[in-house]
Design an enzyme around this catalytic site. Structure first.
Site, mmCIF file in Angstrom:
data_model
loop_
_atom_site.group_PDB
_atom_site.id
_atom_site.type_symbol
_atom_site.label_atom_id
_atom_site.label_comp_id
_atom_site.label_asym_id
_atom_site.label_seq_id
_atom_site.Cartn_x
_atom_site.Cartn_y
_atom_site.Cartn_z
ATOM 1 N N LYS A 76 19.277 27.189 -35.502
ATOM 2 C CA LYS A 76 18.456 28.052 -34.417
ATOM 3 C C LYS A 76 18.639 29.411 -35.086
ATOM 4 O O LYS A 76 19.440 29.869 -35.757
ATOM 5 C CB LYS A 76 18.842 28.110 -33.073
ATOM 6 C CG LYS A 76 17.913 29.213 -32.290
ATOM 7 C CD LYS A 76 18.435 28.984 -30.813
ATOM 8 C CE LYS A 76 17.640 30.005 -29.892
ATOM 9 N NZ LYS A 76 18.123 29.784 -28.366
ATOM 10 N N SER A 151 14.461 28.936 -24.982
ATOM 11 C CA SER A 151 14.107 29.632 -26.200
ATOM 12 C C SER A 151 14.278 28.869 -27.535
ATOM 13 O O SER A 151 13.803 29.083 -28.469
ATOM 14 C CB SER A 151 14.961 30.717 -26.163
ATOM 15 O OG SER A 151 16.247 30.629 -26.402
ATOM 16 N N SER A 175 18.210 27.276 -22.171
ATOM 17 C CA SER A 175 17.606 27.101 -23.505
ATOM 18 C C SER A 175 17.973 26.305 -24.307
ATOM 19 O O SER A 175 17.321 25.987 -25.515
ATOM 20 C CB SER A 175 17.741 28.520 -24.220
ATOM 21 O OG SER A 175 16.739 29.547 -23.837
HETATM 22 N N1 GLN Z 1 14.391 31.258 -19.903
HETATM 23 C C1 GLN Z 1 15.446 32.027 -19.707
HETATM 24 C C2 GLN Z 1 15.126 33.343 -20.162
HETATM 25 O O1 GLN Z 1 14.211 33.646 -20.680
HETATM 26 C C3 GLN Z 1 16.679 31.612 -20.404
HETATM 27 C C4 GLN Z 1 16.857 31.789 -21.977
HETATM 28 C C5 GLN Z 1 18.157 31.171 -22.716
HETATM 29 O O2 GLN Z 1 18.693 30.311 -22.097
HETATM 30 N N2 GLN Z 1 18.232 31.845 -23.754
HETATM 31 O O3 GLN Z 1 15.997 34.196 -20.104
#
Ligand code: GLN
Length: 484
Positions: A76, A151, A175
């Site tokens: 990532k 994400s 995410s």
């Molecule tokens: N979807 C959540 C957010 O927008 C979690 C994102 C994540 O786990 N990085 O913050």
């Protein structure tokens, strides 16, 4: 070759069926041919990968290879990689070349894994659909009109499309688990403190954890084994030996008590997802487990609590991206104020700005007690719910997401609806617990994820529970049409 799991590839390398250079070339060829329609990668590091593969082949020949030696993977783009662009999905870091490796990067390097590139992600890991990326959305290989989740969308889609056998992700509110569910792969978010955050660009430091995406739990056990460990450079890293995650994979599930939180199985849950989860639970009963109804009474507080805590922490973490210390710098500034304002104004996308504004608001002198302090109190209640549940059950199960993959653009203009797609994953981060998502069915041709939540440092148990399920089901083997 692309249909082989990490375990199978490791065996093939060892038996000399193919070399790491051949395997790496095959991955790069697939990425070159198929990624145009998916957009999983921000950077492909072909040359470097082949050099790493060559070194891995030498190591394989000398007999000093571990299970990851010579295995290609994707990282990532939130993990710093020495000499390689590390953008975090943002224009702000579009020209940032990391001057050092994250601990996770270093550990995977030491294990001999071959990084073939850096994957697309929501900007600074803020999002549930990969649509906030500066580099454009990732398309879900099961249906390219749909989101892969976020994400870590690029990492999940790359494994689902068989571009790589494994990848890394981070999970602040879901995410890893949410995109794993939407793409039909296995994703594991470890206990907070199990995997070092050093060199992992911070979003919300008290919630962020790195972890793997793979096709199977057995593969995840290998990846996690290499990623986990104590690190003096991360002050919240936990000094505790890393379990042998592979050793207990086959343990019997006879007598396993599975808690089913009623709050995760009620209104708002898509019927296709509910059916798949129910069928998965029936499989577990056949494996000897018993299902126990439990309650997490403060579950409804999780999303609102998270959307105070995470923005608060991100507003502080992102203050270093100011065009001076880090990040994009606006051209021809008139004065210092103009430099700061325009650099941040032009460098950040709208979702990141929204979070920074919420964060600075809830931390401001007049509102701190009403919002931030209150959220910390709610966070404790959420944690206590889980602790209480684990007094009577071994693991907790439920859906990973309320619906299968939604359409690109469907929720992009409605932040609150988007935030609710993490409704089942966020509490786990607030409590710091480990959680997994495993493929558990298809609903109208789209993958459904089963979430498995464990007590602190119960990763080995989760992997065992996931592995046994994967031995009696084949959902994890289903390949998106066109990527067979
Ligand atoms: N979807 C959540 C957010 O927008 C979690 C994102 C994540 O786990 N990085 O913050």
């Amino acid at each position: 070759m692309h249909q082989k799991t990490l375990v199978e590839l490791a065996a093939g390398l060892r038996q000399g069926e193919f070399s790491s250079v051949e395997l790496t070339r095959a991955c790069l060829e697939r990425v070159g041919r198929l990624d145009e329609q998916l957009n999983c990668f921000i950077t492909v590091t072909g040359e470097q990968a082949l050099a790493q593969a060559q070194a891995a082949d030498a190591r394989l020949q000398s007999g000093e290879a571990g299970p990851l030696t010579g295995i290609p993977f994707a990282h990532k783009d939130i993990f710093c990689t020495h000499g390689v662009k590390t953008s975090c999905g943002s224009k702000m870091l579009d020209s940032f070349i990391a001057p050092y490796d994250a601990t996770v990067t270093q550990q995977l390097n030491m294990a001999g894994a071959v990084m073939i590139g850096k994957t697309n992600m929501d900007e600074f890991a803020m999002g549930s659909s990969n649509e906030t990326s500066y580099y454009g959305p990732v398309n879900n290989p099961w249906d390219v009109q749909r989101v892969p989740g976020g994400s870590s969308g690029g990492s999940a889609a790359a494994v689902a499309a068989r571009l790589v056998p494994a990848s890394t992700g981070t999970d602040t509110g879901g995410s890893i688990r949410q995109p794993a569910a939407l793409c039909g792969v296995t994703g594991l978010k470890p206990t907070y403190g199990r995997v070092s955050r050093y060199g992992m660009i911070a979003f919300a430091s008290s919630l962020d954890q790195g972890g793997p995406f793979t096709r199977t739990a057995a593969d995840a056990a290998i990846m996690l084994g290499a990623m986990a460990g104590f690190d003096v450079r991360d002050s919240t890293s936990v000094d505790r030996p890393v379990d042998d995650y592979r050793a207990g994979l086959d343990h019997s599930l006879e007598g396993l008590k599975i808690g089913l939180p009623q709050e995760f199985l009620g209104a708002g849950l898509d019927s296709g997802v509910a059916d798949a989860v129910t069928a998965a639970l029936a499989e577990y009963e056949k494996l000897g487990a018993t299902l126990v109804d439990i309650s997490l009474p403060n579950a409804a507080l999780a999303v609102p609590t998270y959307y105070v805590v995470a923005p608060a922490e991100c507003s502080s973490n992102l203050s270093r991206m100011d065009g001076v210390r880090f990040g994009y710098r606006a051209s021809d500034p008139q004065d210092l104020e103009d430099l700061y304002t325009r650099s941040r104004g032009e460098g950040f996308g709208p979702e990141v700005k929204r979070r920074i504004m919420i964060g600075t608001y809830v931390l401001s002198a007049g509102y701190y007690d009403a919002y931030y302090l209150k959220a910390q109190q709610a966070r404790r209640l959420i944690r206590e719910d889980f602790l209480k549940a684990f007094e009577t059950v071994d693991v907790i199960m439920g859906p990973t997401t309320p619906t299968p993959a939604f359409r690109l653009g469907e929720k992009a203009d409605d932040p609150v609806t988007m935030y609710l797609s993490d409704i089942y994953t966020i509490a786990v981060n607030l409590a710091g617990l480990p959680g997994m998502s495993i493929p558990a069915g298809l609903s109208d041709g789209l993958p459904v994820g089963l979430q498995v939540i464990g007590d602190y440092f119960a990763e080995a148990r989760l992997l065992n529970v996931a592995h046994r399920f994967q031995q009696v089901t084949d959902w994890h083997e289903q390949t998106p049409p066109g990527y067979e």
